[in-house]
Design a protein around this motif. Sequence first.
Motif, PDB file in Angstrom:
ATOM      1  N   GLY A  73     -18.943  16.746   3.080  1.00  0.00           N
ATOM      2  CA  GLY A  73     -19.135  15.974   4.340  1.00  0.00           C
ATOM      3  C   GLY A  73     -19.766  16.765   5.354  1.00  0.00           C
ATOM      4  O   GLY A  73     -20.744  16.438   6.086  1.00  0.00           O
ATOM      5  N   CYS A  74     -19.174  18.090   5.681  1.00  0.00           N
ATOM      6  CA  CYS A  74     -19.399  18.754   6.851  1.00  0.00           C
ATOM      7  C   CYS A  74     -19.699  20.069   6.125  1.00  0.00           C
ATOM      8  O   CYS A  74     -20.027  21.232   6.938  1.00  0.00           O
ATOM      9  CB  CYS A  74     -18.294  18.958   7.534  1.00  0.00           C
ATOM     10  SG  CYS A  74     -16.708  19.888   6.863  1.00  0.00           S
ATOM     11  N   GLY A  75     -19.670  20.451   4.941  1.00  0.00           N
ATOM     12  CA  GLY A  75     -20.064  21.950   4.395  1.00  0.00           C
ATOM     13  C   GLY A  75     -19.069  23.023   4.737  1.00  0.00           C
ATOM     14  O   GLY A  75     -19.317  24.116   4.506  1.00  0.00           O
ATOM     15  N   ALA A  76     -17.938  22.717   5.259  1.00  0.00           N
ATOM     16  CA  ALA A  76     -16.794  23.517   5.490  1.00  0.00           C
ATOM     17  C   ALA A  76     -16.135  24.196   4.414  1.00  0.00           C
ATOM     18  O   ALA A  76     -16.128  23.493   3.524  1.00  0.00           O
ATOM     19  CB  ALA A  76     -15.887  22.802   6.444  1.00  0.00           C
ATOM     20  N   GLY A  77     -15.603  25.224   4.281  1.00  0.00           N
ATOM     21  CA  GLY A  77     -14.811  25.981   3.437  1.00  0.00           C
ATOM     22  C   GLY A  77     -15.554  26.871   2.665  1.00  0.00           C
ATOM     23  O   GLY A  77     -16.798  26.561   2.065  1.00  0.00           O
ATOM     24  N   PRO A  78     -15.102  27.887   1.818  1.00  0.00           N
ATOM     25  CA  PRO A  78     -15.810  28.656   1.123  1.00  0.00           C
ATOM     26  C   PRO A  78     -15.952  28.045  -0.225  1.00  0.00           C
ATOM     27  O   PRO A  78     -15.267  26.900  -0.648  1.00  0.00           O
ATOM     28  CB  PRO A  78     -14.775  30.012   0.826  1.00  0.00           C
ATOM     29  CG  PRO A  78     -13.326  29.372   1.050  1.00  0.00           C
ATOM     30  CD  PRO A  78     -13.641  28.418   2.194  1.00  0.00           C
ATOM     31  N   PRO A  79     -16.855  28.318  -1.162  1.00  0.00           N
ATOM     32  CA  PRO A  79     -17.205  27.392  -2.487  1.00  0.00           C
ATOM     33  C   PRO A  79     -15.708  27.608  -3.313  1.00  0.00           C
ATOM     34  O   PRO A  79     -15.101  28.424  -3.506  1.00  0.00           O
ATOM     35  CB  PRO A  79     -18.116  28.677  -3.296  1.00  0.00           C
ATOM     36  CG  PRO A  79     -19.046  28.880  -2.010  1.00  0.00           C
ATOM     37  CD  PRO A  79     -18.073  29.248  -1.176  1.00  0.00           C
ATOM     38  N   GLY A  80     -15.495  26.485  -3.904  1.00  0.00           N
ATOM     39  CA  GLY A  80     -14.104  26.225  -4.744  1.00  0.00           C
ATOM     40  C   GLY A  80     -13.085  25.570  -3.460  1.00  0.00           C
ATOM     41  O   GLY A  80     -11.991  25.699  -4.254  1.00  0.00           O
ATOM     42  N   SER A  81     -13.382  25.580  -2.411  1.00  0.00           N
ATOM     43  CA  SER A  81     -12.385  24.811  -1.503  1.00  0.00           C
ATOM     44  C   SER A  81     -12.051  23.407  -1.780  1.00  0.00           C
ATOM     45  O   SER A  81     -11.126  22.881  -1.452  1.00  0.00           O
ATOM     46  CB  SER A  81     -12.534  25.314  -0.205  1.00  0.00           C
ATOM     47  OG  SER A  81     -13.736  24.528   0.372  1.00  0.00           O
ATOM     48  N   GLY A  82     -13.000  22.629  -2.146  1.00  0.00           N
ATOM     49  CA  GLY A  82     -12.838  21.293  -2.398  1.00  0.00           C
ATOM     50  C   GLY A  82     -14.154  20.584  -1.827  1.00  0.00           C
ATOM     51  O   GLY A  82     -14.689  20.931  -0.922  1.00  0.00           O
TER      52      GLY A  82
END
Length: 244
Positions: free
Chosen positions: A24-33
């Motif tokens: 939805g927003c692209g937040a978080g490092p890869p693997g965060s969900g």
Amino acid sequence: MTPTRAPSPAAALLDLLLPRTCGGCGAGPPGSGGWCPACAQDTAGPVPVRVPGAGRVAAAGRYRGPLRRAVLAYKERGRRDLAPDLAGLLVGPVSAVLAPRADGTPDPAAVRLVPAPSRPSAARVRGGDHVLRLCRALAPLLTAAGLPARTDAVLALHRRARDSVGLDGAGRAANLASALHPVRGREPVPAARGEAVLLVDDVVTSGATLRACGAVLAASGLPAVGAVVLADASARRRRPSDRM
């Protein structure tokens, strides 16, 4: 409403290489969900949708913001990893559609999920039928929640079907009427006692797809009680006081 932001170019590139940032927003490092808490809060589902002739219809949310971006990423941009997260958003709409009715209709003992079919050419480009994949991710979630569920891809679109983008409601209906049919060589199995049949689609706009699918199912002896969709893009919305 929780503020959201569009994915950065760097996040979009990472999603192509290692796609597990929020759809939805692209937040978080890869693997965060694939669906972060902020986007989950922004999705105000289940939302009842008025689609005359389609039974009860509920969506996970309106076709805007993070939900719109996630649907497009899943459907058109190769984010097949989002299927479990998006399927999770449909558990609430399923409960809303199957909620007890005033006429005393008993709760279903099981549910059969029928995906609205994609055009064969579109499915090839997308690496498979995205709604079928969504149903296959949703069925075990419902089963784990106490409602045995299975997927039955009993509908198909002829390859001559046009892309519905840009068509109005009448154009969508005419396009589907000439191309939608049961899977050839396979008779639909009637619903078992206590089994509810639910249509599943990604986005509802005019409701033409849900009505056409429902008509073909009913003619095949497998009537649907309603439908669930990821996003409501219809022009008309029910008032908050309206009930399913």
